[in-house]
Design a protein around this motif. Structure first.
Motif, short mmCIF file in Angstrom:
data_model
loop_
_atom_site.label_atom_id
_atom_site.label_comp_id
_atom_site.label_asym_id
_atom_site.label_seq_id
_atom_site.Cartn_x
_atom_site.Cartn_y
_atom_site.Cartn_z
N GLY A 18 1.03 -1.28 0.02
CA GLY A 18 0.06 0.06 -0.08
C GLY A 18 0.78 1.11 -0.01
N VAL A 19 0.24 2.50 -0.15
CA VAL A 19 0.95 3.66 -0.21
C VAL A 19 1.74 3.81 1.22
CG1 VAL A 19 0.95 6.21 -0.50
CG2 VAL A 19 -0.61 4.61 -1.80
N ASP A 20 1.10 3.66 2.28
CA ASP A 20 1.84 3.81 3.60
C ASP A 20 2.86 2.87 3.54
OD1 ASP A 20 -0.08 5.56 4.63
OD2 ASP A 20 -1.26 4.09 5.31
N GLU A 21 2.95 1.78 2.94
CA GLU A 21 4.02 0.65 3.20
C GLU A 21 5.33 1.26 2.21
OE1 GLU A 21 2.35 -3.75 3.59
OE2 GLU A 21 1.30 -2.61 2.20
N ILE A 22 4.86 1.81 1.14
CA ILE A 22 5.94 2.36 0.15
C ILE A 22 6.60 3.67 1.01
CG2 ILE A 22 6.22 3.39 -2.07
CD1 ILE A 22 3.90 1.79 -2.89
N VAL A 23 5.71 4.29 1.61
CA VAL A 23 6.39 5.20 2.31
C VAL A 23 7.28 5.11 3.44
CG1 VAL A 23 5.58 7.59 4.06
CG2 VAL A 23 4.36 7.19 1.52
N GLN A 24 6.63 4.05 4.13
CA GLN A 24 7.82 3.77 5.26
C GLN A 24 9.02 3.01 4.64
OE1 GLN A 24 5.25 0.53 7.09
NE2 GLN A 24 4.20 2.45 8.03
N GLU A 25 8.78 2.22 3.65
CA GLU A 25 10.10 1.72 2.87
C GLU A 25 11.13 2.99 2.58
OE1 GLU A 25 13.09 -1.02 1.52
OE2 GLU A 25 11.06 -1.52 2.50
N LEU A 26 10.46 3.84 1.87
CA LEU A 26 11.53 4.84 1.50
C LEU A 26 11.98 6.05 2.68
CD1 LEU A 26 9.32 5.75 -1.69
CD2 LEU A 26 11.67 4.58 -1.64
N GLU A 27 11.09 6.12 3.79
CA GLU A 27 11.58 6.76 4.91
C GLU A 27 12.82 6.07 5.46
OE1 GLU A 27 7.88 9.29 6.39
OE2 GLU A 27 8.03 7.02 7.14
N ALA A 28 12.83 4.76 5.51
CA ALA A 28 13.98 4.02 6.13
C ALA A 28 15.24 4.20 4.97
CB ALA A 28 13.52 2.51 5.99
N ARG A 29 14.95 4.08 3.77
CA ARG A 29 16.23 4.51 2.97
C ARG A 29 16.70 5.79 2.78
NH1 ARG A 29 14.24 1.23 -2.79
NH2 ARG A 29 13.38 -0.28 -2.02
N PHE A 30 15.70 6.65 2.97
CA PHE A 30 16.07 8.24 2.94
C PHE A 30 15.78 8.97 4.14
CE2 PHE A 30 15.15 6.37 -1.29
CZ PHE A 30 16.43 6.39 -2.03
N PRO A 31 16.43 8.72 5.28
CA PRO A 31 15.86 9.56 6.21
C PRO A 31 16.12 10.92 6.22
CG PRO A 31 17.66 7.92 6.91
CD PRO A 31 17.55 7.83 5.49
N GLY A 32 15.18 11.62 6.68
CA GLY A 32 15.03 13.16 6.66
C GLY A 32 14.70 13.78 5.26
N ALA A 33 14.33 12.75 4.39
CA ALA A 33 13.64 13.27 2.94
C ALA A 33 12.16 13.49 3.22
CB ALA A 33 13.85 12.12 1.78
N PRO A 34 11.47 14.28 2.55
CA PRO A 34 10.12 14.60 2.51
C PRO A 34 9.34 13.51 2.00
CG PRO A 34 10.91 16.02 0.99
CD PRO A 34 12.10 15.33 1.64
N VAL A 35 9.49 12.19 2.26
CA VAL A 35 8.70 11.19 1.70
C VAL A 35 7.22 11.21 2.03
CG1 VAL A 35 8.72 8.59 1.60
CG2 VAL A 35 11.00 9.92 1.50
N ALA A 36 7.11 11.43 3.14
CA ALA A 36 5.48 11.45 3.70
C ALA A 36 4.43 12.26 2.94
CB ALA A 36 5.33 11.60 5.29
N THR A 37 5.06 13.37 2.29
CA THR A 37 4.29 14.21 1.75
C THR A 37 4.50 14.01 0.08
OG1 THR A 37 6.05 16.11 2.04
CG2 THR A 37 4.31 16.01 3.18
N GLU A 38 5.64 13.89 -0.19
CA GLU A 38 6.09 14.13 -1.51
C GLU A 38 5.63 12.59 -2.40
OE1 GLU A 38 10.02 15.46 -2.39
OE2 GLU A 38 9.37 17.43 -1.81
N VAL A 39 5.71 11.60 -1.76
CA VAL A 39 5.66 10.29 -2.62
C VAL A 39 3.86 10.19 -2.78
CG1 VAL A 39 5.52 7.87 -2.12
CG2 VAL A 39 7.63 8.94 -1.76
N PRO A 40 3.43 10.38 -1.77
CA PRO A 40 1.55 10.15 -2.09
C PRO A 40 1.46 11.15 -3.27
CG PRO A 40 2.00 10.06 0.16
CD PRO A 40 3.29 10.41 -0.41
#
Length: 85
Positions: free
Chosen positions: A50-72
């Protein structure tokens, strides 16, 4: 977030181009060259996550990046193009 589990649309193929060193979305009569962040996101769109899982995976890979807002937002734009279902 939604229950949506993004996956490539049937007419779309994701390929890595060694010459360009970039991920490509190959569509009928069109090729889209993805930058590295976009390729990282699209690679995770397997229809299982799901989108949440994709966001979590990317947050782990790229700490500090604005993943939670930009990826969705990115996924919504790609879906609007018809490249994801």
């Amino acid at each position: 977030m939604s229950e949506w589990r993004p996956a490539l649309s049937p007419a779309v193929v994701l390929r890595y181009d060694r010459v360009r060193q970039a991920e490509l979305l190959v569509l009928p009569e069109r090729v889209v060259v993805l930058n590295d962040p976009a390729g990282s996101v699209i690679r995770l769109c397997d229809g299982c996550r799901g989108v949440d899982e994709i966001v979590q995976e990317l947050e782990a890979r790229f700490p500090g990046a604005p993943v939670a807002t930009e990826v969705p937002e990115f996924l919504d734009r790609v879906r609007e193009e018809g490249w994801l279902r």
